[in-house]
Design a protein around this motif. Structure first.
Motif, mmCIF file in Angstrom:
data_model
loop_
_atom_site.group_PDB
_atom_site.id
_atom_site.type_symbol
_atom_site.label_atom_id
_atom_site.label_comp_id
_atom_site.label_asym_id
_atom_site.label_seq_id
_atom_site.Cartn_x
_atom_site.Cartn_y
_atom_site.Cartn_z
ATOM 1 N N PHE A 14 -8.508 6.121 -11.808
ATOM 2 C CA PHE A 14 -8.330 4.832 -12.471
ATOM 3 C C PHE A 14 -6.915 4.695 -13.005
ATOM 4 C CE2 PHE A 14 -8.516 2.197 -16.317
ATOM 5 C CZ PHE A 14 -8.887 0.983 -15.764
ATOM 6 N N PHE A 15 -6.419 5.739 -13.689
ATOM 7 C CA PHE A 15 -5.073 5.678 -14.245
ATOM 8 C C PHE A 15 -4.009 5.623 -13.157
ATOM 9 C CE2 PHE A 15 -7.073 7.325 -18.216
ATOM 10 C CZ PHE A 15 -6.763 6.224 -18.995
ATOM 11 N N VAL A 16 -4.210 6.322 -12.048
ATOM 12 C CA VAL A 16 -3.270 6.252 -10.925
ATOM 13 C C VAL A 16 -3.286 4.840 -10.359
ATOM 14 C CG1 VAL A 16 -2.835 7.065 -8.562
ATOM 15 C CG2 VAL A 16 -3.377 8.678 -10.362
ATOM 16 N N LEU A 17 -4.474 4.275 -10.228
ATOM 17 C CA LEU A 17 -4.593 2.915 -9.723
ATOM 18 C C LEU A 17 -3.907 1.935 -10.667
ATOM 19 C CD1 LEU A 17 -5.795 1.040 -7.549
ATOM 20 C CD2 LEU A 17 -7.796 0.834 -9.015
ATOM 21 N N VAL A 18 -4.111 2.118 -11.968
ATOM 22 C CA VAL A 18 -3.463 1.255 -12.957
ATOM 23 C C VAL A 18 -1.960 1.444 -12.877
ATOM 24 C CG1 VAL A 18 -3.131 0.875 -15.431
ATOM 25 C CG2 VAL A 18 -5.424 1.091 -14.505
ATOM 26 N N PHE A 19 -1.502 2.685 -12.758
ATOM 27 C CA PHE A 19 -0.073 2.954 -12.677
ATOM 28 C C PHE A 19 0.536 2.311 -11.426
ATOM 29 C CE2 PHE A 19 3.431 5.601 -11.132
ATOM 30 C CZ PHE A 19 4.330 5.425 -12.171
ATOM 31 N N VAL A 20 -0.110 2.481 -10.283
ATOM 32 C CA VAL A 20 0.392 1.893 -9.040
ATOM 33 C C VAL A 20 0.369 0.381 -9.151
ATOM 34 C CG1 VAL A 20 -0.113 1.595 -6.559
ATOM 35 C CG2 VAL A 20 -0.207 3.851 -7.607
ATOM 36 N N THR A 21 -0.696 -0.149 -9.705
ATOM 37 C CA THR A 21 -0.801 -1.602 -9.873
ATOM 38 C C THR A 21 0.302 -2.099 -10.800
ATOM 39 O OG1 THR A 21 -3.189 -1.486 -9.568
ATOM 40 C CG2 THR A 21 -2.328 -3.471 -10.565
ATOM 41 N N MET A 22 0.529 -1.385 -11.927
ATOM 42 C CA MET A 22 1.554 -1.795 -12.890
ATOM 43 C C MET A 22 2.948 -1.637 -12.296
ATOM 44 S SD MET A 22 0.234 -2.628 -15.971
ATOM 45 C CE MET A 22 1.281 -2.104 -17.266
ATOM 46 N N PRO A 27 4.562 -6.507 -10.990
ATOM 47 C CA PRO A 27 5.833 -7.244 -11.049
ATOM 48 C C PRO A 27 5.933 -8.387 -10.022
ATOM 49 C CG PRO A 27 6.259 -4.908 -11.215
ATOM 50 C CD PRO A 27 4.806 -5.078 -10.921
ATOM 51 N N PRO A 28 5.567 -8.233 -8.740
ATOM 52 C CA PRO A 28 5.650 -9.380 -7.833
ATOM 53 C C PRO A 28 4.696 -10.512 -8.225
ATOM 54 C CG PRO A 28 5.493 -7.359 -6.557
ATOM 55 C CD PRO A 28 5.297 -7.013 -7.993
ATOM 56 N N VAL A 29 3.504 -10.154 -8.693
ATOM 57 C CA VAL A 29 2.550 -11.180 -9.113
ATOM 58 C C VAL A 29 3.119 -11.946 -10.299
ATOM 59 C CG1 VAL A 29 0.247 -11.564 -10.101
ATOM 60 C CG2 VAL A 29 0.524 -9.999 -8.187
ATOM 61 N N MET A 30 3.680 -11.236 -11.287
ATOM 62 C CA MET A 30 4.260 -11.885 -12.470
ATOM 63 C C MET A 30 5.469 -12.727 -12.079
ATOM 64 S SD MET A 30 2.332 -11.443 -14.933
ATOM 65 C CE MET A 30 3.316 -12.114 -16.229
ATOM 66 N N ASP A 34 5.799 -16.582 -12.670
ATOM 67 C CA ASP A 34 6.931 -17.134 -13.415
ATOM 68 C C ASP A 34 7.667 -18.195 -12.598
ATOM 69 O OD1 ASP A 34 6.377 -15.578 -15.608
ATOM 70 O OD2 ASP A 34 7.859 -14.008 -15.108
ATOM 71 N N GLU A 35 7.866 -17.909 -11.298
ATOM 72 C CA GLU A 35 8.532 -18.884 -10.434
ATOM 73 C C GLU A 35 7.711 -20.165 -10.322
ATOM 74 O OE1 GLU A 35 9.167 -16.928 -6.720
ATOM 75 O OE2 GLU A 35 10.892 -15.777 -7.466
ATOM 76 N N ARG A 36 6.417 -19.998 -10.216
ATOM 77 C CA ARG A 36 5.559 -21.171 -10.124
ATOM 78 C C ARG A 36 5.613 -21.978 -11.416
ATOM 79 N NH1 ARG A 36 -0.731 -21.666 -8.244
ATOM 80 N NH2 ARG A 36 -0.752 -23.921 -8.406
ATOM 81 N N ALA A 37 5.578 -21.288 -12.547
ATOM 82 C CA ALA A 37 5.668 -21.974 -13.840
ATOM 83 C C ALA A 37 7.008 -22.702 -13.963
ATOM 84 C CB ALA A 37 5.479 -20.978 -14.978
#
Length: 156
Positions: A14-22, A27-30, A34-37
């Motif tokens: 779970f933590f590896v998944l969270v780390f990879v996701t974070m 960052p690309p999703v954010m 942000d670009e859309r906003a």
């Protein structure tokens, strides 16, 4: 297997998944959010600017329309004044021409009256000579008595 070991492995995964996701997904999703906003904010700002420009354009159009109406009314008034001036000038010219025609007619009538009087005087003189000739029963010489005839014609 042991429940604790499974739970610990699941925590690590779970933590590896969270780390990879974070680290790689977040960052690309954010950034996309942000670009859309930002695009939405820019679109709203452009819409506001468009509304303001539209209102300003409507005011300019109204002002130009009013100016055009005023200019049209002024041109119509000027045209009416010119038409009235042309009509007045034509009336004046017609009155002058009518007065000239009447004056010429009066002069012509006066000449005809004078000619008619002269003819009548000549006829009266001829009748007077014929009458005198018949009264005297002798021939009267018209050349010899021209002074007498002209005096008679002036008296008539």
């Amino acid at each position: 297997m042991n429940l604790n070991a499974t739970l610990i492995v699941q925590f690590v995964v779970f933590f590896v998944l969270v780390f990879v996701t974070m680290k790689f997904v977040w960052p690309p999703v954010m950034k996309a959010l942000d670009e859309r906003a930002e695009r939405i904010a820019n679109g709203l700002a452009a819409a506001d600017r468009g509304k303001a420009e539209m209102a300003a354009a409507e005011k300019r159009i109204a002002a130009e329309l009013a100016a055009t109406r005023d200019e049209s009314a002024k041109r119509i008034a000027d045209a009416e004044k010119r038409a009235q001036a042309i009509i007045d000038d034509a009336k004046q010219t017609a009155n002058v021409e009518a007065a000239r025609i009447v004056s010429a007619a009066h002069a012509d009538a006066e000449q005809q009256v004078t000619r008619a009087r002269e003819e009548l005087r000549g006829q009266v003189a001829a009748l007077a000579v014929k009458g005198a000739e018949q009264i005297l029963k002798r021939e009267v010489n018209a050349a010899a008595h021209a002074d007498l005839l002209s005096q008679l014609s002036t008296e008539l």
